[in-house]
Enzyme design. Structure first.
Site, mmCIF file in Angstrom:
data_model
loop_
_atom_site.group_PDB
_atom_site.id
_atom_site.type_symbol
_atom_site.label_atom_id
_atom_site.label_comp_id
_atom_site.label_asym_id
_atom_site.label_seq_id
_atom_site.Cartn_x
_atom_site.Cartn_y
_atom_site.Cartn_z
ATOM 1 N N ASN A 1 -0.217 -8.212 5.956
ATOM 2 C CA ASN A 1 0.947 -7.797 6.732
ATOM 3 C C ASN A 1 0.599 -7.937 8.212
ATOM 4 O O ASN A 1 -0.374 -7.347 8.678
ATOM 5 C CB ASN A 1 1.307 -6.340 6.415
ATOM 6 C CG ASN A 1 1.662 -6.151 4.961
ATOM 7 O OD1 ASN A 1 2.296 -6.997 4.360
ATOM 8 N ND2 ASN A 1 1.250 -5.041 4.384
ATOM 9 N N HIS B 1 -6.804 -7.227 7.596
ATOM 10 C CA HIS B 1 -7.253 -6.935 6.246
ATOM 11 C C HIS B 1 -6.251 -7.567 5.285
ATOM 12 O O HIS B 1 -5.154 -7.937 5.684
ATOM 13 C CB HIS B 1 -7.377 -5.429 5.991
ATOM 14 C CG HIS B 1 -6.089 -4.691 6.065
ATOM 15 N ND1 HIS B 1 -5.473 -4.339 7.269
ATOM 16 C CD2 HIS B 1 -5.268 -4.249 5.089
ATOM 17 C CE1 HIS B 1 -4.353 -3.703 7.015
ATOM 18 N NE2 HIS B 1 -4.196 -3.627 5.692
#
Length: 65
Positions: free
Chosen positions: A38, A51
């Site tokens: 995201n 991440h």
């Protein structure tokens, strides 16, 4: 990191390799898995460092979200 650019390439490669190793250890490599990153608030990013999320172990539809 909230913006991905070419400087993130080596780190992204390491993340994909690590995710594949984790997927293998979780027994989901043969059935498939999805990696999600995201990037930005409209994508749902709430933790502002790079991440990926490893999703697997069940059938997934498309489009996501």
């Amino acid at each position: 990191m909230s913006v991905l650019d070419e400087s993130a390439g080596p780190l992204l490669a390491e993340l994909v390799v690590a995710a594949n190793e984790l997927a293998r250890s979780e027994g989901i490599v043969s059935s498939g898995y999805r990696l999600v990153a995201n990037v930005g608030p409209d994508a749902g990013q709430t933790v502002f460092h790079l991440h990926v999320h490893l999703l697997g172990g069940r059938p997934m539809g498309w489009p996501p979200g």
